[in-house]
Design an enzyme around this catalytic site. Structure first.
Site, mmCIF file in Angstrom:
data_model
loop_
_atom_site.group_PDB
_atom_site.id
_atom_site.type_symbol
_atom_site.label_atom_id
_atom_site.label_comp_id
_atom_site.label_asym_id
_atom_site.label_seq_id
_atom_site.Cartn_x
_atom_site.Cartn_y
_atom_site.Cartn_z
ATOM 1 N N ASP A 35 0.782 -1.054 0.160
ATOM 2 C CA ASP A 35 0.283 0.781 -0.135
ATOM 3 C C ASP A 35 0.836 1.629 0.306
ATOM 4 O OD1 ASP A 35 -1.842 2.196 0.936
ATOM 5 O OD2 ASP A 35 -2.590 1.169 2.166
ATOM 6 N N ASN B 180 1.683 6.344 -9.990
ATOM 7 C CA ASN B 180 0.096 7.321 -10.803
ATOM 8 C C ASN B 180 -1.031 6.168 -10.243
ATOM 9 O OD1 ASN B 180 -1.677 6.053 -12.705
ATOM 10 N ND2 ASN B 180 -1.323 4.480 -12.010
ATOM 11 N N SER C 94 -4.233 15.797 -12.225
ATOM 12 C CA SER C 94 -5.737 15.648 -13.046
ATOM 13 C C SER C 94 -6.630 16.910 -12.309
ATOM 14 C CB SER C 94 -6.544 14.441 -11.637
ATOM 15 O OG SER C 94 -7.883 14.900 -12.039
ATOM 16 N N TYR D 46 -10.287 14.667 -3.272
ATOM 17 C CA TYR D 46 -9.489 13.913 -4.764
ATOM 18 C C TYR D 46 -8.987 15.289 -5.009
ATOM 19 C CZ TYR D 46 -8.509 12.224 -8.624
ATOM 20 O OH TYR D 46 -8.146 11.491 -9.895
HETATM 21 P P1 NAD Z 1 -7.961 2.602 -12.305
HETATM 22 O O1 NAD Z 1 -8.610 2.962 -9.976
HETATM 23 O O2 NAD Z 1 -8.038 2.126 -13.223
HETATM 24 O O3 NAD Z 1 -6.047 1.871 -11.179
HETATM 25 C C1 NAD Z 1 -5.284 2.835 -9.934
HETATM 26 C C2 NAD Z 1 -3.671 1.922 -8.897
HETATM 27 O O4 NAD Z 1 -3.879 2.128 -8.396
HETATM 28 C C3 NAD Z 1 -5.146 0.200 -9.044
HETATM 29 O O5 NAD Z 1 -4.360 -0.772 -9.086
HETATM 30 C C4 NAD Z 1 -5.289 0.387 -7.254
HETATM 31 O O6 NAD Z 1 -4.653 -0.907 -7.281
HETATM 32 C C5 NAD Z 1 -3.876 1.037 -6.883
HETATM 33 N N1 NAD Z 1 -4.263 2.089 -5.673
HETATM 34 C C6 NAD Z 1 -4.812 2.325 -5.442
HETATM 35 N N2 NAD Z 1 -4.371 3.310 -4.274
HETATM 36 C C7 NAD Z 1 -2.745 2.266 -4.021
HETATM 37 C C8 NAD Z 1 -2.600 2.606 -2.412
HETATM 38 N N3 NAD Z 1 -2.930 2.987 -1.981
HETATM 39 N N4 NAD Z 1 -1.445 1.462 -2.931
HETATM 40 C C9 NAD Z 1 -0.738 1.185 -4.098
HETATM 41 N N5 NAD Z 1 -2.052 0.748 -5.431
HETATM 42 C C10 NAD Z 1 -3.386 1.713 -5.003
HETATM 43 O O7 NAD Z 1 -7.579 4.661 -12.067
HETATM 44 P P2 NAD Z 1 -7.171 5.111 -13.178
HETATM 45 O O8 NAD Z 1 -8.058 5.451 -13.419
HETATM 46 O O9 NAD Z 1 -6.237 3.949 -14.039
HETATM 47 O O10 NAD Z 1 -6.274 6.139 -12.433
HETATM 48 C C11 NAD Z 1 -4.376 6.220 -12.362
HETATM 49 C C12 NAD Z 1 -4.223 7.597 -12.088
HETATM 50 O O11 NAD Z 1 -4.827 8.060 -12.662
HETATM 51 C C13 NAD Z 1 -4.694 7.660 -10.657
HETATM 52 O O12 NAD Z 1 -3.538 8.583 -9.659
HETATM 53 C C14 NAD Z 1 -5.716 8.800 -11.041
HETATM 54 O O13 NAD Z 1 -6.442 9.653 -9.964
HETATM 55 C C15 NAD Z 1 -5.342 9.465 -12.154
HETATM 56 N N6 NAD Z 1 -6.706 10.325 -12.835
HETATM 57 C C16 NAD Z 1 -7.549 8.882 -13.392
HETATM 58 C C17 NAD Z 1 -8.398 9.784 -14.360
HETATM 59 C C18 NAD Z 1 -9.653 9.285 -14.927
HETATM 60 O O14 NAD Z 1 -10.328 9.472 -15.611
HETATM 61 N N7 NAD Z 1 -9.499 8.014 -14.919
HETATM 62 C C19 NAD Z 1 -8.487 10.558 -14.670
HETATM 63 C C20 NAD Z 1 -7.189 12.001 -13.779
HETATM 64 C C21 NAD Z 1 -6.427 11.720 -13.142
#
Ligand code: NAD
Length: 246
Positions: A62, A89, A141, A154
């Site tokens: 984590d 990420n 983001s 967030y």
């Molecule tokens: P997702 O939920 O598909 O994947 C996120 C990953 O992070 C998962 O594998 C999860 O297990 C891991 N994770 C979360 N908390 C964790 C922790 N405490 N320790 C270890 N691993 C952890 O999300 P995504 O859409 O692929 O997002 C990836 C990044 O991009 C994030 O930081 C998110 O905030 C950012 N983001 C996403 C979007 C979107 O529209 N999807 C938009 C802006 C920013």
């Protein structure tokens, strides 16, 4: 573009993180993927990416726990001797209107998204300083730049990522380490799959290019920021949002 480089990608076993890992592997990098809980998903991703021909290692932990960053840095050093690229990420949402958001709801998101990125930058940049080279990419983001209802936790975490990126870039620039952020808009992943069709349609109306992003759109920007193509770029927040903010 990344031949023989080693990259640590948190949350790298699915969504945007996985697309970044795949793009990095396709460009010759060895990758270390940090994931929180889903062993099956991690093993599947590792097998899929290993087939591309570079080394792929998965580490469970984590990121909100500072010990995880120490473990990742130690294992990366033991196995590859160095870390050239860090992609912070991993991230979560826990959307609620502020009147319903408890202190715990707020803190949980800050712990994972902001504190987690700090712990990883602290440990991995220590290795990079010794190498006198490195590229760090933090996932911000649009929510951290322009706000979103039901996301005070967030957007606070992502605005924090922006400030932290700028300060770290200033601290580490003279040591040959570049620090940049990517601010994605709406990207089709598990994170956004919880939105209703109506919410997705309304979000798309604010996107100049008229479509949601794909994880590969973010991965391409990450490849640029990780590679020598961006060797004179640091302290920047690159919007990859189809023109939501312009
Ligand atoms: P997702 O939920 O598909 O994947 C996120 C990953 O992070 C998962 O594998 C999860 O297990 C891991 N994770 C979360 N908390 C964790 C922790 N405490 N320790 C270890 N691993 C952890 O999300 P995504 O859409 O692929 O997002 C990836 C990044 O991009 C994030 O930081 C998110 O905030 C950012 N983001 C996403 C979007 C979107 O529209 N999807 C938009 C802006 C920013």
């Amino acid at each position: 573009m990344l031949k023989d480089r080693t990259a640590v990608i948190t949350g790298g076993v699915r969504g945007i993180g996985k697309a970044i890992a795949r793009t990095f592997c396709e460009n010759g990098a060895n990758v270390i993927l940090c994931y929180r809980s889903n062993d099956e998903e991690a093993e599947k991703t590792a097998a899929e990416l290993s087939a591309l021909g570079t080394a792929v290692k998965v580490i469970k932990g984590d990121v909100a726990d500072p010990e995880t960053a120490k473990k990742v840095a130690a294992e990366a050093k033991a196995e590859f001797g160095r870390v050239d690229i860090l992609v912070n990420n991993a991230g979560i949402t826990n959307d609620k209107l502020m009147m319903r958001m408890t202190p715990a709801d707020f803190t949980k998101v800050i712990d994972a998204n902001l504190n987690g990125a700090f712990y990883m930058m602290k440990e991995i940049s220590a290795l990079m300083v010794k190498q006198r080279s490195g590229a760090i990419i933090n996932m911000a983001s649009v929510s951290g730049l322009k706000g979103n209802p039901a996301q005070v936790n967030y957007s606070a975490s992502k605005a924090g990522i922006v400030g932290m990126t700028l300060s770290a870039a200033k601290e580490l620039g003279r040591r040959g380490i570049r620090v940049n952020a990517i601010a994605p808009g709406f990207v089709e992943t598990d994170m956004t799959s919880v939105l209703t069709e109506e919410q997705k349609k309304s979000a798309a109306q604010n996107i100049t290019l008229g479509r949601m992003g794909q994880p590969e759109d973010i991965a391409n920007a990450a490849l640029f920021l990780a590679s020598d193509m961006s060797s004179y770029i640091t302290g920047q927040v690159i919007g990859v949002d189809g023109g939501i903010i312009m």
